[in-house]
Motif scaffolding. Structure first.
Motif, PDB file in Angstrom:
ATOM      1  N   GLN A 164      17.519  15.962  80.539  1.00 21.78           N
ATOM      2  CA  GLN A 164      17.423  15.515  81.934  1.00 21.78           C
ATOM      3  C   GLN A 164      18.194  16.423  82.889  1.00 21.78           C
ATOM      4  O   GLN A 164      18.897  15.966  83.780  1.00 21.78           O
ATOM      5  CB  GLN A 164      17.929  14.065  82.058  1.00 21.78           C
ATOM      6  N   GLN A 165      18.065  17.731  82.672  1.00 26.93           N
ATOM      7  CA  GLN A 165      18.704  18.724  83.535  1.00 26.93           C
ATOM      8  C   GLN A 165      17.679  19.800  83.874  1.00 26.93           C
ATOM      9  O   GLN A 165      16.728  20.016  83.121  1.00 26.93           O
ATOM     10  CB  GLN A 165      19.900  19.364  82.835  1.00 26.93           C
ATOM     11  N   PRO A 166      17.896  20.508  84.991  1.00 30.06           N
ATOM     12  CA  PRO A 166      16.977  21.603  85.338  1.00 30.06           C
ATOM     13  C   PRO A 166      17.041  22.739  84.306  1.00 30.06           C
ATOM     14  O   PRO A 166      18.107  23.059  83.799  1.00 30.06           O
ATOM     15  CB  PRO A 166      17.484  22.090  86.696  1.00 30.06           C
ATOM     16  N   VAL A 167      15.898  23.303  84.025  1.00 32.39           N
ATOM     17  CA  VAL A 167      15.821  24.449  83.115  1.00 32.39           C
ATOM     18  C   VAL A 167      15.968  25.720  83.935  1.00 32.39           C
ATOM     19  O   VAL A 167      15.215  25.939  84.882  1.00 32.39           O
ATOM     20  CB  VAL A 167      14.479  24.451  82.352  1.00 32.39           C
ATOM     21  N   VAL A 168      16.949  26.572  83.580  1.00 30.12           N
ATOM     22  CA  VAL A 168      17.164  27.815  84.328  1.00 30.12           C
ATOM     23  C   VAL A 168      16.890  29.065  83.484  1.00 30.12           C
ATOM     24  O   VAL A 168      16.839  30.167  84.014  1.00 30.12           O
ATOM     25  CB  VAL A 168      18.590  27.883  84.929  1.00 30.12           C
ATOM     26  N   GLY A 169      16.728  28.904  82.180  1.00 27.28           N
ATOM     27  CA  GLY A 169      16.450  30.068  81.349  1.00 27.28           C
ATOM     28  C   GLY A 169      15.842  29.677  80.015  1.00 27.28           C
ATOM     29  O   GLY A 169      16.153  28.635  79.450  1.00 27.28           O
ATOM     30  N   ILE A 170      14.941  30.546  79.532  1.00 23.22           N
ATOM     31  CA  ILE A 170      14.272  30.336  78.247  1.00 23.22           C
ATOM     32  C   ILE A 170      14.302  31.651  77.488  1.00 23.22           C
ATOM     33  O   ILE A 170      13.872  32.692  77.999  1.00 23.22           O
ATOM     34  CB  ILE A 170      12.811  29.888  78.432  1.00 23.22           C
ATOM     35  N   GLU A 171      14.826  31.613  76.265  1.00 18.93           N
ATOM     36  CA  GLU A 171      14.836  32.789  75.397  1.00 18.93           C
ATOM     37  C   GLU A 171      14.126  32.440  74.087  1.00 18.93           C
ATOM     38  O   GLU A 171      14.390  31.392  73.506  1.00 18.93           O
ATOM     39  CB  GLU A 171      16.260  33.210  75.043  1.00 18.93           C
ATOM     40  N   PHE A 172      13.236  33.313  73.672  1.00 16.09           N
ATOM     41  CA  PHE A 172      12.640  33.190  72.350  1.00 16.09           C
ATOM     42  C   PHE A 172      13.067  34.398  71.532  1.00 16.09           C
ATOM     43  O   PHE A 172      13.019  35.532  71.995  1.00 16.09           O
ATOM     44  CB  PHE A 172      11.104  33.130  72.419  1.00 16.09           C
ATOM     45  N   TYR A 173      13.490  34.120  70.328  1.00 12.54           N
ATOM     46  CA  TYR A 173      13.897  35.151  69.377  1.00 12.54           C
ATOM     47  C   TYR A 173      12.785  35.269  68.338  1.00 12.54           C
ATOM     48  O   TYR A 173      12.386  34.268  67.740  1.00 12.54           O
ATOM     49  CB  TYR A 173      15.209  34.738  68.712  1.00 12.54           C
ATOM     50  N   LEU A 174      12.267  36.467  68.172  1.00  7.99           N
ATOM     51  CA  LEU A 174      11.233  36.700  67.164  1.00  7.99           C
ATOM     52  C   LEU A 174      11.742  37.713  66.156  1.00  7.99           C
ATOM     53  O   LEU A 174      12.143  38.827  66.518  1.00  7.99           O
ATOM     54  CB  LEU A 174       9.954  37.244  67.792  1.00  7.99           C
ATOM     55  N   GLU A 175      11.747  37.305  64.910  1.00  8.44           N
ATOM     56  CA  GLU A 175      12.067  38.233  63.827  1.00  8.44           C
ATOM     57  C   GLU A 175      10.772  38.484  63.075  1.00  8.44           C
ATOM     58  O   GLU A 175      10.117  37.551  62.612  1.00  8.44           O
ATOM     59  CB  GLU A 175      13.107  37.639  62.889  1.00  8.44           C
ATOM     60  N   MET A 176      10.397  39.748  63.016  1.00  9.37           N
ATOM     61  CA  MET A 176       9.119  40.092  62.416  1.00  9.37           C
ATOM     62  C   MET A 176       9.229  41.429  61.713  1.00  9.37           C
ATOM     63  O   MET A 176      10.203  42.152  61.879  1.00  9.37           O
ATOM     64  CB  MET A 176       8.038  40.139  63.485  1.00  9.37           C
ATOM     65  N   HIS A 177       8.237  41.742  60.949  1.00 11.51           N
ATOM     66  CA  HIS A 177       8.155  43.053  60.305  1.00 11.51           C
ATOM     67  C   HIS A 177       6.867  43.704  60.785  1.00 11.51           C
ATOM     68  O   HIS A 177       5.767  43.228  60.493  1.00 11.51           O
ATOM     69  CB  HIS A 177       8.155  42.896  58.779  1.00 11.51           C
ATOM     70  N   ARG A 178       7.035  44.756  61.585  1.00  7.97           N
ATOM     71  CA  ARG A 178       5.871  45.476  62.116  1.00  7.97           C
ATOM     72  C   ARG A 178       5.614  46.688  61.230  1.00  7.97           C
ATOM     73  O   ARG A 178       6.457  47.557  61.116  1.00  7.97           O
ATOM     74  CB  ARG A 178       6.147  45.963  63.535  1.00  7.97           C
ATOM     75  N   LEU A 179       4.462  46.727  60.655  1.00  9.36           N
ATOM     76  CA  LEU A 179       4.086  47.884  59.859  1.00  9.36           C
ATOM     77  C   LEU A 179       3.412  48.898  60.770  1.00  9.36           C
ATOM     78  O   LEU A 179       2.557  48.552  61.572  1.00  9.36           O
ATOM     79  CB  LEU A 179       3.147  47.464  58.726  1.00  9.36           C
TER      80      LEU A 179
END
Length: 138
Positions: A22-37
């Motif tokens: 119940q608070q304003p959202v001021v930031g969103i971070e997504f962390y992606l761990e992947m293996h790119r060939l």
């Protein structure tokens, strides 16, 4: 990825089980761990809500002409797309206006997809190992 100059299907990651503070959202971070060939580039990194893409696509931009054709690494002047990336920030809402109720909705999440290098096409894979999210409230 099966063919030269191909795109992956979109992977939609939702049902993140985020509590509603119940608070304003001021930031969103997504962390992606992947293996790119080989030379795999971002195509779409975008938020989802109610089965719709919302906000900005913040896929890392790469100048494929400056991309090393064998490793996919880029000059220091261009953001390097690696195996561990954080998209967004503590102050970035990806161009979307979201409430904590939106964030806690099971339909909230992220859509991700990739493509082969557009200058040096190939066929190769990307394997997504882990996705994490951090929400900053203000």
């Amino acid at each position: 990825m099966e063919k030269f100059l191909s795109n992956t299907s979109e992977l939609w990651c939702t049902n993140l089980n985020i509590p509603d503070y119940q608070q304003p959202v001021v930031g969103i971070e997504f962390y992606l761990e992947m293996h790119r060939l080989s030379r795999i580039e971002d195509l779409r990194i975008q938020l989802i809500l109610n089965n719709e893409l919302i906000g900005n696509n913040i896929a890392s931009l790469v100048d494929p002409v400056q991309s090393n054709m064998y490793t996919g690494e880029n000059s220091p002047l261009i953001p390097i797309i690696g195996d561990k990336n954080i998209y967004g920030s503590e102050t970035d809402t990806w161009g979307a206006t979201l409430s904590s109720t939106d964030i806690s909705d099971p339909s909230f999440g992220i859509a991700i997809s990739f493509r082969s290098n557009q200058v040096y096409p190939h066929r190769d894979l990307v394997i997504v190992n882990q996705i994490g999210v951090s929400i900053t409230y203000g």
